[in-house]
Design a protein around this motif. Structure first.
Motif, PDB file in Angstrom:
ATOM      1  N   ILE A 242       3.683   6.098  -6.963  1.00  0.00           N
ATOM      2  CA  ILE A 242       2.499   6.923  -7.915  1.00  0.00           C
ATOM      3  C   ILE A 242       2.654   8.528  -7.688  1.00  0.00           C
ATOM      4  CG2 ILE A 242       0.139   7.604  -8.076  1.00  0.00           C
ATOM      5  CD1 ILE A 242      -0.418   4.524  -7.692  1.00  0.00           C
ATOM      6  N   LEU A 243       2.873   8.947  -6.365  1.00  0.00           N
ATOM      7  CA  LEU A 243       3.003  10.454  -6.126  1.00  0.00           C
ATOM      8  C   LEU A 243       4.345  10.801  -6.522  1.00  0.00           C
ATOM      9  CD1 LEU A 243       1.332  10.810  -2.788  1.00  0.00           C
ATOM     10  CD2 LEU A 243       0.527  11.422  -4.783  1.00  0.00           C
TER      11      LEU A 243
ATOM     12  N   CYS B 107       1.727   3.912  -3.191  1.00  0.00           N
ATOM     13  CA  CYS B 107       1.399   5.267  -2.805  1.00  0.00           C
ATOM     14  C   CYS B 107       2.636   6.374  -3.219  1.00  0.00           C
ATOM     15  CB  CYS B 107       0.925   5.709  -1.403  1.00  0.00           C
ATOM     16  SG  CYS B 107       0.463   7.349  -0.864  1.00  0.00           S
ATOM     17  N   THR B 108       3.815   5.835  -2.671  1.00  0.00           N
ATOM     18  CA  THR B 108       5.030   6.303  -2.775  1.00  0.00           C
ATOM     19  C   THR B 108       5.479   6.417  -4.259  1.00  0.00           C
ATOM     20  OG1 THR B 108       5.774   5.707  -0.438  1.00  0.00           O
ATOM     21  CG2 THR B 108       7.497   6.612  -2.038  1.00  0.00           C
TER      22      THR B 108
ATOM     23  N   ALA C 250       0.728  -1.274   0.010  1.00  0.00           N
ATOM     24  CA  ALA C 250       0.037  -0.056  -0.115  1.00  0.00           C
ATOM     25  C   ALA C 250       0.914   1.295  -0.032  1.00  0.00           C
ATOM     26  CB  ALA C 250      -1.015  -0.178   1.266  1.00  0.00           C
ATOM     27  N   TRP C 251       1.646   1.327   0.977  1.00  0.00           N
ATOM     28  CA  TRP C 251       2.628   2.424   0.951  1.00  0.00           C
ATOM     29  C   TRP C 251       3.932   2.705   0.022  1.00  0.00           C
ATOM     30  CZ3 TRP C 251       1.957   6.593   4.184  1.00  0.00           C
ATOM     31  CH2 TRP C 251       1.029   6.378   5.306  1.00  0.00           C
TER      32      TRP C 251
END
Length: 213
Positions: free
Chosen positions: A41-42, A38-39, A34-35
């Protein structure tokens, strides 16, 4: 069980137990996925947007190159890394220390045979394990910026030496904050506000208030 396997089981691990504990608690597979997504993609969005917006000017005959795009994206990447380690990581160290103190685990750690230096290292590097994992995922973008942007490797290493030294200082400060502030959430935000205040004061110092530089 063979004799070799039993000897390996009895052999003490050389890894700091507090670091191992932090990695086991904060780097479970679901959390890493999950993290990590997120990392990636951003970071990919911020980096490639800056890179492409700058290099697009090349096709408009404005004289910019891919190296200019990588150089323009490098500060954006550094800002994202600073947010991960200095903001999120600092808050996690403070909150984790306060939680350990509130649960009485710090008193238990005092009775263990580990020396104080190993305990501090274990907390400072074990509690923000997830943030170090997120930081590691941004390193391919750093390699791209260094190679395509034709940045001097020595200068980049020097910059990140200073950067990681600042991160260590903030995490040590957050560890002390967690020992002083009793509530984990309060300790987390106090340490984060200290980081923000330091950069805010430094920014004011550059605007002319030299005594704040």
């Amino acid at each position: 069980m063979t004799a070799d396997s039993s000897n390996k089981a009895d052999r003490p691990s050389r890894i700091n137990p507090l670091i191992r504990k932090g990695f086991q608690e904060r780097l479970r597979s679901k959390q890493m996925i999950a993290w990590g997504l997120c990392t990636l993609i951003l970071t990919c969005f911020l980096y490639t947007t800056t890179y492409l917006n700058t290099t697009e000017a090349y096709w408009r005959q404005l004289g910019t190159t891919a190296a200019d795009g990588a150089k323009a994206a490098f500060p954006v990447l550094l800002g994202a890394q600073a947010f991960i380690l200095m903001f999120l990581g600092t808050g996690q160290v403070a909150a984790g220390t306060a939680e350990e103190r509130e649960a009485g685990l710090l008193d238990y750690q005092r009775m263990t045979p580990m020396n104080p230096f190993s305990k501090i290292v274990g907390y400072v590097f074990g509690l923000p394990a997830r943030e170090y994992f997120m930081f590691a995922l941004t390193l391919p973008f750093l390699v791209h910026a260094t190679i395509v942007g034709e940045l001097a490797v020595g200068n980049v290493l020097h910059l990140y030496g200073v950067f990681l030294s600042c991160v260590l200082l903030y995490h040590l400060t957050a560890h002390v904050t967690g020992l002083v502030v009793s509530k984990p959430r309060a300790a987390s935000w106090v340490s984060r506000l200290v980081v923000i205040a330091l950069y805010f004061i430094a920014g004011i110092g550059q605007m002319g208030f030299t005594f704040l530089s």
